[in-house]
Design a protein around this motif. Sequence first.
Motif, mmCIF file in Angstrom:
data_model
loop_
_atom_site.group_PDB
_atom_site.id
_atom_site.type_symbol
_atom_site.label_atom_id
_atom_site.label_comp_id
_atom_site.label_asym_id
_atom_site.label_seq_id
_atom_site.Cartn_x
_atom_site.Cartn_y
_atom_site.Cartn_z
ATOM 1 N N GLU A 151 1.044 -1.211 0.629
ATOM 2 C CA GLU A 151 0.044 -0.318 0.462
ATOM 3 C C GLU A 151 0.644 1.074 -0.457
ATOM 4 O OE1 GLU A 151 -3.150 1.650 2.614
ATOM 5 O OE2 GLU A 151 -2.772 -0.163 3.201
ATOM 6 N N SER A 152 1.824 0.862 0.212
ATOM 7 C CA SER A 152 2.438 2.577 0.625
ATOM 8 C C SER A 152 3.736 2.373 -1.112
ATOM 9 C CB SER A 152 4.213 2.166 1.564
ATOM 10 O OG SER A 152 4.711 0.867 1.212
ATOM 11 N N ALA A 153 3.470 1.589 -1.511
ATOM 12 C CA ALA A 153 4.796 1.975 -2.993
ATOM 13 C C ALA A 153 4.494 2.996 -3.600
ATOM 14 C CB ALA A 153 3.989 1.035 -3.961
ATOM 15 N N ASP A 154 4.752 3.739 -4.533
ATOM 16 C CA ASP A 154 4.504 4.797 -5.553
ATOM 17 C C ASP A 154 4.364 3.780 -6.107
ATOM 18 O OD1 ASP A 154 4.676 6.463 -7.621
ATOM 19 O OD2 ASP A 154 6.315 7.579 -6.482
ATOM 20 N N LEU A 155 2.675 4.323 -6.656
ATOM 21 C CA LEU A 155 1.839 3.302 -8.218
ATOM 22 C C LEU A 155 2.115 4.121 -9.039
ATOM 23 C CD1 LEU A 155 -1.491 3.178 -6.577
ATOM 24 C CD2 LEU A 155 0.261 1.628 -6.907
ATOM 25 N N ASP A 156 2.966 5.378 -9.507
ATOM 26 C CA ASP A 156 2.880 5.447 -11.066
ATOM 27 C C ASP A 156 4.286 4.754 -11.261
ATOM 28 O OD1 ASP A 156 3.114 7.310 -12.924
ATOM 29 O OD2 ASP A 156 4.564 7.937 -12.270
ATOM 30 N N LEU A 157 5.379 4.797 -10.056
ATOM 31 C CA LEU A 157 6.719 4.260 -10.179
ATOM 32 C C LEU A 157 6.799 3.083 -10.271
ATOM 33 C CD1 LEU A 157 9.885 4.666 -8.436
ATOM 34 C CD2 LEU A 157 9.132 2.553 -8.771
ATOM 35 N N ALA A 158 5.085 2.100 -9.509
ATOM 36 C CA ALA A 158 5.590 0.079 -9.478
ATOM 37 C C ALA A 158 4.356 0.002 -10.822
ATOM 38 C CB ALA A 158 4.299 0.236 -8.542
ATOM 39 N N THR A 159 3.766 0.714 -11.286
ATOM 40 C CA THR A 159 3.110 0.355 -12.490
ATOM 41 C C THR A 159 3.954 0.135 -13.982
ATOM 42 O OG1 THR A 159 2.391 2.580 -12.846
ATOM 43 C CG2 THR A 159 0.599 1.040 -12.480
ATOM 44 N N SER A 160 5.186 1.523 -14.177
ATOM 45 C CA SER A 160 5.835 2.016 -14.884
ATOM 46 C C SER A 160 6.714 0.405 -15.161
ATOM 47 C CB SER A 160 6.517 2.853 -15.129
ATOM 48 O OG SER A 160 5.446 4.016 -15.233
ATOM 49 N N ALA A 161 7.391 0.429 -12.920
ATOM 50 C CA ALA A 161 8.098 -0.588 -13.703
ATOM 51 C C ALA A 161 7.928 -2.033 -14.376
ATOM 52 C CB ALA A 161 8.935 -0.416 -12.578
ATOM 53 N N ILE A 162 6.648 -2.678 -13.275
ATOM 54 C CA ILE A 162 6.486 -3.634 -13.441
ATOM 55 C C ILE A 162 5.733 -3.910 -14.808
ATOM 56 C CG2 ILE A 162 4.485 -4.740 -13.159
ATOM 57 C CD1 ILE A 162 4.360 -4.654 -10.427
ATOM 58 N N LEU A 163 5.106 -3.100 -15.735
ATOM 59 C CA LEU A 163 4.710 -2.995 -16.959
ATOM 60 C C LEU A 163 5.922 -3.501 -18.047
ATOM 61 C CD1 LEU A 163 2.948 -2.331 -19.413
ATOM 62 C CD2 LEU A 163 3.647 -0.380 -19.584
ATOM 63 N N TRP A 164 7.427 -2.577 -17.418
ATOM 64 C CA TRP A 164 8.494 -3.040 -18.888
ATOM 65 C C TRP A 164 8.979 -4.007 -18.315
ATOM 66 C CZ3 TRP A 164 13.617 -4.313 -17.633
ATOM 67 C CH2 TRP A 164 14.198 -3.919 -18.727
ATOM 68 N N GLY A 165 8.660 -4.297 -16.877
ATOM 69 C CA GLY A 165 9.246 -5.969 -16.825
ATOM 70 C C GLY A 165 8.715 -7.172 -16.780
ATOM 71 N N SER A 166 7.272 -6.935 -17.067
ATOM 72 C CA SER A 166 6.516 -7.619 -18.196
ATOM 73 C C SER A 166 6.339 -8.101 -20.028
ATOM 74 C CB SER A 166 5.037 -7.637 -17.555
ATOM 75 O OG SER A 166 4.720 -7.099 -16.324
ATOM 76 N N VAL A 167 6.732 -6.481 -19.877
ATOM 77 C CA VAL A 167 5.965 -6.759 -21.481
ATOM 78 C C VAL A 167 7.260 -6.516 -21.787
ATOM 79 C CG1 VAL A 167 4.256 -7.065 -20.825
ATOM 80 C CG2 VAL A 167 5.443 -4.883 -22.038
#
Length: 473
Positions: free
Chosen positions: A240-256
């Motif tokens: 819950e404490s994560a920076d969502l903008d950072l997390a979604t950008s990083a996970i998108l790159w790391g996934s695709v």
Amino acid sequence: MTKPIEIRNPRTGKLDYVIIPPPPKLLSQQCHRMRRGQIAWEEIGIQIRIEALQQWKQAILAERQNITDALVNDTGRLSVSILEIDTFLNSIDRWCNLAPQLLQTTAKNTSIPFIALRQTAVPYTLVGVISPWNFPLLLSTIDTIPALLAGCAVIVKPSEITPRFVAPLMTATNTVPLLRDVLNFVEGAGQTGAALIEDVDLICFTGSVETGRFVGEAAARNFIPSFLELGGKDPAIVLESADLDLATSAILWGSVVNTGQSCLSIERIYVAEAIFEEFYHQLVTKAHRLQLAYPTVESGEIGPIISENQAAIINEHLQDAISKGAVIHSGGKIEELGGGWWCRPTVITEVNHSMKIMTEETFGPIMPIMPFSTIEEAINLANDSIYGLSAAIFADPPELALEIGMQIDVGAISINDAGLTFMMQEGEKNAFKFSGLGGSRMGAASLKRFLRKKAFLIKTNTNKDPWWFHDEE
């Protein structure tokens, strides 16, 4: 006589390239020739070996456009191919800088005052490398470079799915006289790889768990070491404490990145319930911005699915998830365009561990997301896998992520980022569970895998040792 193998172009679906595997006898002869060449290669010392690899780098730079074109034809993608070549070239420099210190002979005193110890190591004579199709150049050379600097001869069998880069790479290699007798790439399928294991002193394999088991068993029968880098089903945990903008950008790159065709891809995502809705909506929005690299390689970021068999696996996982109640928010299907197979970035919710998409390696641009209510639940979900390659954790402060990471059964964990082992290879790590076997491929330890330790125990006085038999007077 070995039969030619026709190679499929991943963008067009056409069989437009042919390789001819070497007959077993010829392969064996090549290995014997390389064994002879290795003697001189070891004797010239590390500084001359470094000079040879730097000459190789310059030859590759001269051949760069041809290698790039071959990789694009192999994989159907451009930007990742450029990144792959850059990473490969950088690794030559990195290992050339590290190797002299790592190969030093050391001397020290021991617990017995009159016995000195001199510690050195000798290279394995001939190293075999069997590499996969997802990063054809990088994964065929990630073990090759440190092995060469250690003083080994190296013979590489790349995947028969992506072999086009071999010809321009060997053109560059053959311009470096010192490398001609100690570095070779051979084309072929599984039969050639199996034959190679019979003729080498150490084998490095990157690929599936199923094939890796056969490689490990064959190596064990021959009493040679095997280093196995196998599958992954990497989790990401978002607190819950994560920076969502950072997390979604990083996970998108790391996934695709590379269309998800990477063992270190994020393949399952666990998000705290309080931010679950906001997280997946952000991820869907960002996923929709990515375009297919079609009709040209410059048209978008998402290349084709390289292996036709993998396209079938991705489709199977998607259909299994949908049949069990999963909800698709973007992408969600295999498309045929121009004869190639494509899959857009796919965000899925309402998933669980009864689905293949959460438990088996998908190897595609798929992002299944599950909510969790407690940190303990997130850890249990992340560890509920036969794989243990790497993971990602997003939290603030980072110390909380590190604390959680200590409880995740994987070898490398990106904190507030994803897929960092692709970009930074200094950290030593082991693969856990079915993700691999053997010493670290990353960090300084990687080079030392190719050396057999040797100890000289030196008596430094002329006195009789106290443990000898007493002479009778």
